[in-house]
Design an enzyme around this catalytic site. Structure first.
Site, PDB file in Angstrom:
ATOM      1  N   PHE A 169      36.244  31.536  37.348  1.00  0.00           N
ATOM      2  CA  PHE A 169      35.560  32.404  37.070  1.00  0.00           C
ATOM      3  C   PHE A 169      35.936  33.847  37.543  1.00  0.00           C
ATOM      4  O   PHE A 169      36.187  34.037  38.632  1.00  0.00           O
ATOM      5  CB  PHE A 169      33.939  32.356  37.640  1.00  0.00           C
ATOM      6  CG  PHE A 169      33.108  33.670  36.966  1.00  0.00           C
ATOM      7  CD1 PHE A 169      32.436  33.541  36.122  1.00  0.00           C
ATOM      8  CD2 PHE A 169      32.982  34.773  37.959  1.00  0.00           C
ATOM      9  CE1 PHE A 169      31.606  34.437  35.464  1.00  0.00           C
ATOM     10  CE2 PHE A 169      32.235  35.966  37.554  1.00  0.00           C
ATOM     11  CZ  PHE A 169      31.463  35.609  36.330  1.00  0.00           C
ATOM     12  N   LYS A 190      32.860  42.459  45.972  1.00  0.00           N
ATOM     13  CA  LYS A 190      31.582  41.857  46.773  1.00  0.00           C
ATOM     14  C   LYS A 190      31.249  42.304  47.958  1.00  0.00           C
ATOM     15  O   LYS A 190      30.705  43.163  48.367  1.00  0.00           O
ATOM     16  CB  LYS A 190      31.585  40.415  46.663  1.00  0.00           C
ATOM     17  CG  LYS A 190      31.280  39.605  45.329  1.00  0.00           C
ATOM     18  CD  LYS A 190      31.177  38.248  45.133  1.00  0.00           C
ATOM     19  CE  LYS A 190      30.776  37.589  43.864  1.00  0.00           C
ATOM     20  NZ  LYS A 190      29.908  38.101  43.181  1.00  0.00           N
ATOM     21  N   ASP A 242      42.394  35.570  43.209  1.00  0.00           N
ATOM     22  CA  ASP A 242      41.127  36.264  42.830  1.00  0.00           C
ATOM     23  C   ASP A 242      40.124  35.887  44.340  1.00  0.00           C
ATOM     24  O   ASP A 242      39.794  34.775  44.340  1.00  0.00           O
ATOM     25  CB  ASP A 242      40.495  35.417  41.836  1.00  0.00           C
ATOM     26  CG  ASP A 242      39.042  36.055  41.428  1.00  0.00           C
ATOM     27  OD1 ASP A 242      38.357  36.734  42.599  1.00  0.00           O
ATOM     28  OD2 ASP A 242      38.569  36.043  40.411  1.00  0.00           O
TER      29      ASP A 242
END
Length: 396
Positions: A137, A251, A222
């Protein structure tokens, strides 16, 4: 406003893209949240790995307040001090020489994709293809859902951006077989969060690094979900002692304030020259001031050590529970990103935990994901686990 009033106003006015639970949080402190009706919850989800320092951390709150009184925004056609400080802190703490600031993980990955393609065009005879992994993702823009090898995120948005191919996660040999003349880079998560907290075999990242070195490929990591201390080291890739070419963050970097970053080396960064990329809010002074405070807190409050210790404590309890309950198929994770794979859909159990005052999450349909704050106490860890154990035993 009450929970009901907030929910009704939201459902009446906002696009319905979220499957929300019927709670409206209005306040947080440390590992605790309170809803609009005054009920207290223990937060083992932290806004999806965003609030790594918990809620209302004094250092972050102070940095935001101080910066808000000085300067909220300045265009990137000028310089600003908080961005300079955060760039310095990130490069001093990592492999990187250069940082590009943006607003989210998707934007950080967009920047990495553009950087890889531009580098391939200029330095690697026009290579452009990026290999990613099934179960990955990388975001929800058209480019990042094209990189995301999960059909549920791509459905209805075809045609996707060309130039991506997918390979089994954790399999270096499969990745090597997939490389062809037009391949410029490999993009992977050190641990797949949305894919089900999938942890690759030991040596996987080292194997990819060696493959990239042999084939003259860029290694893009990532770390949007697993960076900023979540696995017990500041960056997850540190645990395999490798030097990536690009790392993406978001985040937890801003402690709750939206920010993203792409980290890379001096040599590779030159592919993005003046005008090649940009972001109106990238390097925003408020967000960068928060980011500096987050890095200082992680270092000075010994949160990496706490993450490792409490992660091991929770894993031990989960292992005992798995031996007791056949419904638990596997327990996996590292540090304070933990997944409990069960033999049924996890959403009803997440709802049951919420009713008992514990905020958790389910991913990949059948994996209960735990993402407590890095400054969780041992008492809070035990309190949360007692609730979770009760929920799982009741459901078994």
């Amino acid at each position: 406003m009450t929970n009901r009033e907030i929910i009704e106003a939201t459902d009446r006015t906002q696009v319905g893209v979220y499957a929300r639970y019927p709670v409206a949080f209005v306040r947080g402190q440390g590992a605790r949240l309170w809803d609009a009706d005054g009920k207290s919850y223990l937060d083992f989800f932290t806004g999806l790995a965003v609030n790594n320092l918990g809620h209302a951390h004094p250092r972050v709150v102070g940095a935001i307040r101080e910066q808000a009184e000085k300067l909220l925004h300045a265009s990137n056609v000028y310089y600003n001090e908080p961005a300079a400080r955060l760039g310095t802190a990130l490069t001093a703490s990592s492999f990187a020489d250069r940082v590009f600031f943006c607003n989210s993980g998707a934007e950080a990955n967009e920047a990495a994709i553009k950087l890889a393609r531009r580098y391939g065009a200029r330095q690697l005879d026009g290579r452009y293809e990026i290999l990613t992994s099934y179960g990955s993702f990388h975001g929800r823009t058209l480019a990042t859902i094209s990189a995301t090898a999960q059909e549920k995120y791509q459905s209805g948005f075809q045609p996707l951006l060309q130039g991506f191919r997918y390979v089994a996660f954790g399999d270096v040999e499969a990745m090597a077989r997939a490389v062809r003349d037009e391949t410029v880079a490999i993009l992977v998560e050190p641990i797949q969060g949305e894919g089900g907290v999938n942890v690759p075999p030991d040596g996987y990242l080292r194997g990819l690094r060696e493959l990239c070195d042999r084939k003259r490929l860029l290694l893009l990591l990532d770390e949007v979900q697993v960076g900023m201390g979540r696995t017990g080291t500041l960056f997850a890739h540190e645990q395999e002692a490798i030097r990536p070419d690009v790392v993406t963050l978001a985040k937890a970097l801003g402690g709750g304030v939206p920010i993203g970053a792409m980290l890379t080396t001096e040599t590779i960064a030159t592919a993005l020259d003046v005008g090649a990329h940009g972001s109106t809010f990238g390097g925003n002074p408020l967000a960068c001031a928060a980011g500096v405070a987050v890095l200082e807190a992680i270092r000075e409050e010994r949160l990496l050590e706490n993450c490792r210790n409490l992660g091991a404590r929770i894993r031990e309890r989960l292992a005992r529970l798995a031996a007791e309950l056949p419904m638990i198929r596997a327990v996996r994770g590292r540090g304070l990103i933990l997944g409990i794979e069960i033999d049924r859909p996890g959403r009803p159990l997440v709802a049951a935990a919420l009713e008992r005052g514990l905020v958790i999450n389910t991913t990949a349909e059948t994996v209960i994901r735990l993402l407590p704050p890095l400054n969780l106490t041992a008492a809070e860890a035990d309190e949360g686990m007692a609730i979770l154990e009760d929920v799982l035993r009741t459901a078994s």
